[in-house]
Scaffold this motif. Structure first.
Motif, PDB file in Angstrom:
ATOM      1  N   GLN A  67     -10.291 -12.327 -17.599  1.00 19.75           N
ATOM      2  CA  GLN A  67     -10.095 -11.295 -16.585  1.00 19.75           C
ATOM      3  C   GLN A  67      -8.643 -11.277 -16.112  1.00 19.75           C
ATOM      4  O   GLN A  67      -8.342 -11.591 -14.954  1.00 19.75           O
ATOM      5  CB  GLN A  67     -11.047 -11.535 -15.395  1.00 19.75           C
ATOM      6  CG  GLN A  67     -12.520 -11.522 -15.750  1.00 19.75           C
ATOM      7  CD  GLN A  67     -12.946 -10.196 -16.359  1.00 19.75           C
ATOM      8  OE1 GLN A  67     -12.442  -9.140 -15.987  1.00 19.75           O
ATOM      9  NE2 GLN A  67     -13.900 -10.257 -17.278  1.00 19.75           N
ATOM     10  N   LYS A 118      -6.647  -8.816 -15.401  1.00 24.67           N
ATOM     11  CA  LYS A 118      -6.380  -7.841 -14.336  1.00 24.67           C
ATOM     12  C   LYS A 118      -6.753  -8.407 -12.967  1.00 24.67           C
ATOM     13  O   LYS A 118      -6.049  -8.225 -11.976  1.00 24.67           O
ATOM     14  CB  LYS A 118      -7.146  -6.539 -14.587  1.00 24.67           C
ATOM     15  CG  LYS A 118      -6.686  -5.767 -15.813  1.00 24.67           C
ATOM     16  CD  LYS A 118      -5.269  -5.230 -15.635  1.00 24.67           C
ATOM     17  CE  LYS A 118      -4.853  -4.335 -16.799  1.00 24.67           C
ATOM     18  NZ  LYS A 118      -3.470  -3.830 -16.640  1.00 24.67           N
ATOM     19  N   GLU A 129      -4.149 -10.798 -11.950  1.00 29.64           N
ATOM     20  CA  GLU A 129      -2.955 -10.082 -11.490  1.00 29.64           C
ATOM     21  C   GLU A 129      -3.100  -9.643 -10.039  1.00 29.64           C
ATOM     22  O   GLU A 129      -2.168  -9.778  -9.233  1.00 29.64           O
ATOM     23  CB  GLU A 129      -2.706  -8.851 -12.374  1.00 29.64           C
ATOM     24  CG  GLU A 129      -2.057  -9.136 -13.709  1.00 29.64           C
ATOM     25  CD  GLU A 129      -1.741  -7.848 -14.450  1.00 29.64           C
ATOM     26  OE1 GLU A 129      -1.010  -6.997 -13.891  1.00 29.64           O
ATOM     27  OE2 GLU A 129      -2.239  -7.673 -15.571  1.00 29.64           O
ATOM     28  N   VAL A 130      -4.262  -9.097  -9.718  1.00 28.75           N
ATOM     29  CA  VAL A 130      -4.495  -8.623  -8.349  1.00 28.75           C
ATOM     30  C   VAL A 130      -4.393  -9.781  -7.366  1.00 28.75           C
ATOM     31  O   VAL A 130      -3.751  -9.685  -6.317  1.00 28.75           O
ATOM     32  CB  VAL A 130      -5.875  -7.939  -8.228  1.00 28.75           C
ATOM     33  CG1 VAL A 130      -6.176  -7.594  -6.767  1.00 28.75           C
ATOM     34  CG2 VAL A 130      -5.921  -6.671  -9.081  1.00 28.75           C
ATOM     35  N   LEU A 165      -0.868 -10.897  -6.784  1.00 29.47           N
ATOM     36  CA  LEU A 165      -0.194  -9.972  -5.867  1.00 29.47           C
ATOM     37  C   LEU A 165      -0.593 -10.249  -4.426  1.00 29.47           C
ATOM     38  O   LEU A 165       0.236 -10.233  -3.505  1.00 29.47           O
ATOM     39  CB  LEU A 165      -0.518  -8.526  -6.241  1.00 29.47           C
ATOM     40  CG  LEU A 165       0.207  -7.957  -7.464  1.00 29.47           C
ATOM     41  CD1 LEU A 165      -0.426  -6.640  -7.889  1.00 29.47           C
ATOM     42  CD2 LEU A 165       1.688  -7.752  -7.150  1.00 29.47           C
ATOM     43  N   LEU A 188      -2.687  -2.058  -4.715  1.00 31.03           N
ATOM     44  CA  LEU A 188      -2.991  -3.141  -5.648  1.00 31.03           C
ATOM     45  C   LEU A 188      -3.539  -2.585  -6.958  1.00 31.03           C
ATOM     46  O   LEU A 188      -3.138  -3.008  -8.046  1.00 31.03           O
ATOM     47  CB  LEU A 188      -4.013  -4.103  -5.026  1.00 31.03           C
ATOM     48  CG  LEU A 188      -3.515  -5.004  -3.896  1.00 31.03           C
ATOM     49  CD1 LEU A 188      -4.692  -5.667  -3.193  1.00 31.03           C
ATOM     50  CD2 LEU A 188      -2.566  -6.067  -4.434  1.00 31.03           C
ATOM     51  N   CYS A 194      -3.116   0.364  -8.211  1.00 31.57           N
ATOM     52  CA  CYS A 194      -2.062   1.101  -8.910  1.00 31.57           C
ATOM     53  C   CYS A 194      -1.138   0.148  -9.662  1.00 31.57           C
ATOM     54  O   CYS A 194      -0.765   0.404 -10.813  1.00 31.57           O
ATOM     55  CB  CYS A 194      -1.279   1.944  -7.911  1.00 31.57           C
ATOM     56  SG  CYS A 194       0.030   2.942  -8.660  1.00 31.57           S
ATOM     57  N   TYR A 195      -0.783  -0.963  -9.024  1.00 31.10           N
ATOM     58  CA  TYR A 195       0.124  -1.921  -9.644  1.00 31.10           C
ATOM     59  C   TYR A 195      -0.427  -2.495 -10.947  1.00 31.10           C
ATOM     60  O   TYR A 195       0.324  -2.798 -11.872  1.00 31.10           O
ATOM     61  CB  TYR A 195       0.432  -3.071  -8.684  1.00 31.10           C
ATOM     62  CG  TYR A 195       1.406  -2.720  -7.581  1.00 31.10           C
ATOM     63  CD1 TYR A 195       2.560  -1.985  -7.835  1.00 31.10           C
ATOM     64  CD2 TYR A 195       1.173  -3.150  -6.270  1.00 31.10           C
ATOM     65  CE1 TYR A 195       3.451  -1.668  -6.825  1.00 31.10           C
ATOM     66  CE2 TYR A 195       2.061  -2.842  -5.248  1.00 31.10           C
ATOM     67  CZ  TYR A 195       3.194  -2.100  -5.532  1.00 31.10           C
ATOM     68  OH  TYR A 195       4.070  -1.784  -4.531  1.00 31.10           O
ATOM     69  N   VAL A 196      -1.750  -2.690 -11.023  1.00 27.69           N
ATOM     70  CA  VAL A 196      -2.344  -3.306 -12.221  1.00 27.69           C
ATOM     71  C   VAL A 196      -2.952  -2.280 -13.172  1.00 27.69           C
ATOM     72  O   VAL A 196      -3.567  -2.644 -14.181  1.00 27.69           O
ATOM     73  CB  VAL A 196      -3.410  -4.352 -11.831  1.00 27.69           C
ATOM     74  CG1 VAL A 196      -2.787  -5.461 -11.003  1.00 27.69           C
ATOM     75  CG2 VAL A 196      -4.578  -3.720 -11.090  1.00 27.69           C
ATOM     76  N   GLY A 197      -2.798  -0.990 -12.843  1.00 32.50           N
ATOM     77  CA  GLY A 197      -3.263   0.055 -13.737  1.00 32.50           C
ATOM     78  C   GLY A 197      -4.758   0.266 -13.764  1.00 32.50           C
ATOM     79  O   GLY A 197      -5.331   0.631 -14.798  1.00 32.50           O
ATOM     80  N   VAL A 251     -11.312  -2.152  -9.415  1.00 35.03           N
ATOM     81  CA  VAL A 251     -10.930  -3.411  -8.758  1.00 35.03           C
ATOM     82  C   VAL A 251     -12.094  -3.938  -7.923  1.00 35.03           C
ATOM     83  O   VAL A 251     -12.400  -5.144  -7.943  1.00 35.03           O
ATOM     84  CB  VAL A 251      -9.683  -3.205  -7.883  1.00 35.03           C
ATOM     85  CG1 VAL A 251      -9.391  -4.458  -7.053  1.00 35.03           C
ATOM     86  CG2 VAL A 251      -8.472  -2.868  -8.744  1.00 35.03           C
TER      87      VAL A 251
END
Length: 350
Positions: free
Chosen positions: A212, A214, A217-218, A221, A235, A237-240, A246
C-alpha cells in the motif's frame, strides 16, 4: 519476610540479549536493595543445551524444561526467527504451566510461542512491532495491542528491547512497593517507569505491509505536517487519489478514518512534548496544529482520559510511596555508600 519467587527464563535460539538482561536486572536489584531474596531466577532451554543469542553469545542454561522444578513465573525470551522454535514438546509444557496457574510471560517475539500453545486466548497481549503483522495474521482471534507491554491477570507480554525493564519494575511495584521500584530506577539511571498503555512506535509498513505505497505516502505527509495540518482533499491530490479512495484505504487497512488517524498522530506528538519538555500547554497546542487551547484540551481528554494539565502533573509529581522500611532507609544508605568513596556500580545495599 517475603517469600522468594522463582522465575524461569526460557531461551529460544536467536533470542535478544538486551531483552533478557532488561528483565533480569530489576529482579537482581530488587534483591540487593531490599536485602531479601525476593526473586530467584533460572535459565532454561527446551532440551537443556546451550542457546545462542542473536548477538552470537552462547548461554548455558541451568535446566531443561522437563527438569526445571517449581516455577512461580516463566518468561519466554524470543528473538529472530521465533517461528522456527515451535515444537510439540514446548507446546505441551506451556499448556501444563497454564493449567497449574503459573504466571506466563514473554519478551520481544516470545508471545508468538505462547499464542501457538493456545495459552493467550482471552488475554490482551503484545510483542515487538516487527512481528506484529504476521502475528495478527496467524492469530486473528487474539486481542493484540501495540502497547509497550501488557499485564493481563497472569499473563505478561512485552515488545522487547529495554521495555522488559519497565514491565518488571511495574510488577515489582505491584508486588512490593513503589519505594523499591523507584530505588531500582535510580540505580539504573532510569528516568521513569513507562506505562504499559504507551504505544510502540510501529512503522506503518509493518502494520499494512509494502503493498500500500499510496497509504504510506499519505501517512508520511501527515507526519511531516503536524503543526499545520493538510486537508484531506489536499492529501488526496498530492498522492494522486480521490478523497473517497483515501478514506477507503484507511478504513480497510487502519480501521479508522484519515481525519481520526491524523488527529491521533497530533495528540501523540502533543503527549510527547507534554512529558518531555517544559513548553506551555498553549505552545504545545500550537505546535500540534490545534487552533485553540480549549479544543486541544477537549481532544486530549477524550483520547487519553485525562486533561493535558493533569497528565503533566501526574508525570512530574512522584508517586505516593507505600510505607516501607525500604523507603525510610533508602536515602541514608545511598548517601553513606557514596561518602565511603569509590563505590562500584550497583554497590548500594539496604
Amino acid at each position: 519476610m517475603s517469600q522468594t519467587q522463582r522465575v524461569g527464563f526460557l531461551l529460544i535460539d536467536n533470542f535478544t540479549m538486551i531483552s533478557l538482561a532488561s528483565a533480569i536486572e530489576p529482579l537482581r536489584m530488587a534483591n540487593q536493595l531490599s536485602g531479601q531474596s525476593l526473586y530467584e531466577w533460572v535459565m532454561l532451554s527446551e532440551t537443556g543445551s546451550p542457546v545462542r543469542a542473536s548477538d552470537h553469545m552462547l548461554v548455558t542454561p541451568d535446566h531443561s524444561i522437563q527438569d526445571c522444578g517449581h516455577l512461580d513465573m516463566m518468561i519466554l525470551c524470543g528473538g529472530v526467527g521465533v517461528v522456527n522454535a515451535r515444537s510439540r514438546a514446548l507446546r505441551i509444557w506451556l499448556q501444563q504451566l497454564a493449567r497449574r496457574r503459573i504466571k506466563l510471560g514473554a519478551v520481544c517475539t516470545g508471545s508468538y510461542l505462547l499464542a501457538d500453545a493456545g495459552v493467550l486466548s482471552g488475554y490482551r497481549c503484545t510483542l515487538h512491532w516487527e512481528y506484529m503483522a504476521s502475528f495478527k495474521e496467524a492469530f486473528p482471534q487474539l486481542e493484540t495491542s501495540s502497547a509497550l507491554y501488557c499485564i493481563d491477570r497472569d499473563r505478561l507480554t512485552c515488545s522487547g528491547g529495554t521495555v522488559p525493564m519497565d514491565m518488571m519494575l511495574h510488577l515489582i511495584e505491584k508486588e512490593h512497593s513503589s519505594a523499591l521500584s523507584t530505588a531500582i530506577c535510580d540505580m539504573f539511571l532510569c528516568e521513569r517507569i513507562r506505562e504499559g498503555q504507551e504505544e510502540q512506535r510501529v512503522p506503518l509498513r509493518h502494520m499494512v505491509g509494502t503493498a500500500q505505497p499510496k497509504l504510506a505516502e499519505v501517512v508520511a505527509l501527515m507526519e511531516a505536517n503536524l503543526e499545520e495540518p493538510i486537508t484531506l482533499d489536499e492529501l488526496a491530490c498530492y498522492v494522486g487519489l480521490s478523497r473517497r479512495q483515501v478514506e477507503r484505504l484507511f478504513q480497510r487497512h487502519v480501521q479508522c478514518s484519515p481525519s481520526r488517524y491524523y488527529l491521533n498522530l497530533r495528540l501523540k506528538r502533543a503527549r510527547q512534548l507534554l512529558r518531555q519538555t517544559s513548553l506551555s500547554i498553549i505552545d504545545i497546542a500550537t505546535a500540534c496544529g490545534f487552533v485553540s487551547t480549549p479544543h486541544f484540551s477537549k481532544c486530549y481528554r477524550e483520547n487519553f482520559g485525562v486533561p493535558p494539565r493533569d497528565d503533566r502533573c501526574s508525570r512530574s509529581s512522584p508517586k505516593p510511596m507505600a510505607a516501607s522500611p525500604i523507603l525510610s532507609e533508602l536515602v541514608m544508605n545511598i548517601q553513606l555508600d557514596m561518602a565511603r568513596g569509590e563505590p562500584t556500580f550497583a554497590s548500594v545495599t539496604l
